[in-house]
Scaffold this motif. Structure first.
Motif, short mmCIF file in Angstrom:
data_model
loop_
_atom_site.label_atom_id
_atom_site.label_comp_id
_atom_site.label_asym_id
_atom_site.label_seq_id
_atom_site.Cartn_x
_atom_site.Cartn_y
_atom_site.Cartn_z
N HIS A 260 -8.95 -0.97 7.29
CA HIS A 260 -9.89 0.16 7.43
C HIS A 260 -11.32 -0.26 7.77
O HIS A 260 -12.15 0.60 8.08
N HIS B 228 0.81 -1.23 0.00
CA HIS B 228 0.00 0.00 0.00
C HIS B 228 0.84 1.28 0.00
O HIS B 228 1.70 1.46 0.85
N GLU C 95 -8.76 1.80 -2.40
CA GLU C 95 -8.92 1.99 -0.96
C GLU C 95 -10.25 2.70 -0.72
O GLU C 95 -10.35 3.92 -0.83
ZN LIG Z 1 -5.18 3.67 4.44
#
Ligand SMILES: [Zn+2]
Length: 306
Positions: A170, A6, A103
């Motif tokens: 998340h 990421h 994301e």
């Molecule tokens: Zn993030």
């Protein structure tokens, strides 16, 4: 060889057209640093600021895909688009791979056609939420802590059909459990251990065990507030998270998801891509070369969708 699950380079490039991916000093990740540091696979996230109005979201996502092609791939013929494990295996020694990830699925707007369109453009990993609620699920900072919606369930079924990663980083705790039940290819691209640092973005032990059980991988992230609750986080604190996942049986289920360019605050000596070198040096004091190679590369690569 490093696999980083990421980063937010695309977000930085979109927000500020003067930032230079090739060799600028205002990005944590640049082409030059990737080359100098032995990068092999870098994931690039499409992330929309919550400020983007709903009618602009899919266009904004497409702009980020365009930046991925124009600023990352096009000027750098040695960076190849990765769509499968096969593409990774076929990279030559002097080549590296770039993976397009999502994301938060705000840009999909409850429309699986848009998801499949992004898939055809190269998307290979989808995190359903950022920190707040959307049509698919609640994020980790949404107070009510809801789980997956009906649309969220159809999203995951579609990701399974496409054989691409469902990213649980998340998600709210409830959404995590709903997701882990359905997702055939779950990962956490950038999350740490709640046991070591009590932050709602981190994963509790039973969540980590469930990911291991499902043959997933957890990308340890360098965001200071997810590494240490109080005081300045250091590289040694990052290693505590690695130790902890190993103690839960996750030696073959952990990797890295730096979140470089997604966070302003950074850990000293771990504040740009090149600093992976310092992290690797520290890891080699505690782990064998084989283990370090698994953490850095093999664990994520071996689960990359075919
Ligand atoms: Zn993030």
């Amino acid at each position: 060889m490093i696999f980083d699950a990421h980063c937010d380079v695309l977000y930085q490039l979109q927000n500020d057209g003067t930032k230079d991916f090739q060799n600028g000093d205002d990005l944590h990740i640049t082409y030059q640093q990737l080359v100098d540091t032995g990068a092999k696979i870098q994931c690039f996230a499409i992330f929309l600021s919550p400020r983007v109005k709903s009618h602009n979201r899919f266009d904004t996502a497409l702009e980020m895909v365009d930046l991925f092609y124009e600023k990352i791939l096009k000027p750098n013929p040695h960076i190849k688009l990765v769509r499968s494990k096969h593409d990774i295996d076929n990279l030559k020694d002097n080549e590296m791979g770039a993976v397009l990830t999502l994301e938060g699925c705000e840009s999909i707007e409850e429309n699986l056609v848009k998801l499949r369109a992004l898939y055809r453009l190269g998307l290979r990993s989808v995190g359903l939420t950022w920190n707040y609620a959307n049509a698919a699920a609640d994020g980790a900072l949404e107070k009510r802590g809801g789980g997956l919606t009906y649309f969220g369930q159809s999203m995951i079924k579609e990701l399974n059909k496409l054989k691409i990663w469902t990213d649980v980083s998340h998600l709210s705790e409830k959404a995590f459990w709903d997701t882990i039940e359905l997702a055939e290819y779950p990962i956490a691209s950038h999350s740490n251990c709640y046991r070591i640092c009590k932050h709602p973005r981190n994963l509790k032990d039973d969540q980590i065990k469930a990911l291991i059980q499902k043959n997933g991988v957890i990308g340890i992230t360098f965001v200071p507030e997810f590494v240490k609750e109080n005081g300045q986080a250091q590289i040694s604190d990052v290693i505590r998270h690695i130790d902890h996942i190993c103690s839960l049986g996750g030696e073959h289920h952990l990797g890295f998801g730096s979140d470089f360019d997604g966070t302003e605050k950074t850990i000293p000596r771990l504040s740009r891509y090149k600093d992976y070198e310092i992290l690797i040096e520290s890891l080699l004091k505690y782990y064998s070369a084989r283990q370090v190679k698994n953490f850095l590369f093999d664990n994520f690569v071996s689960r990359f969708p075919q």
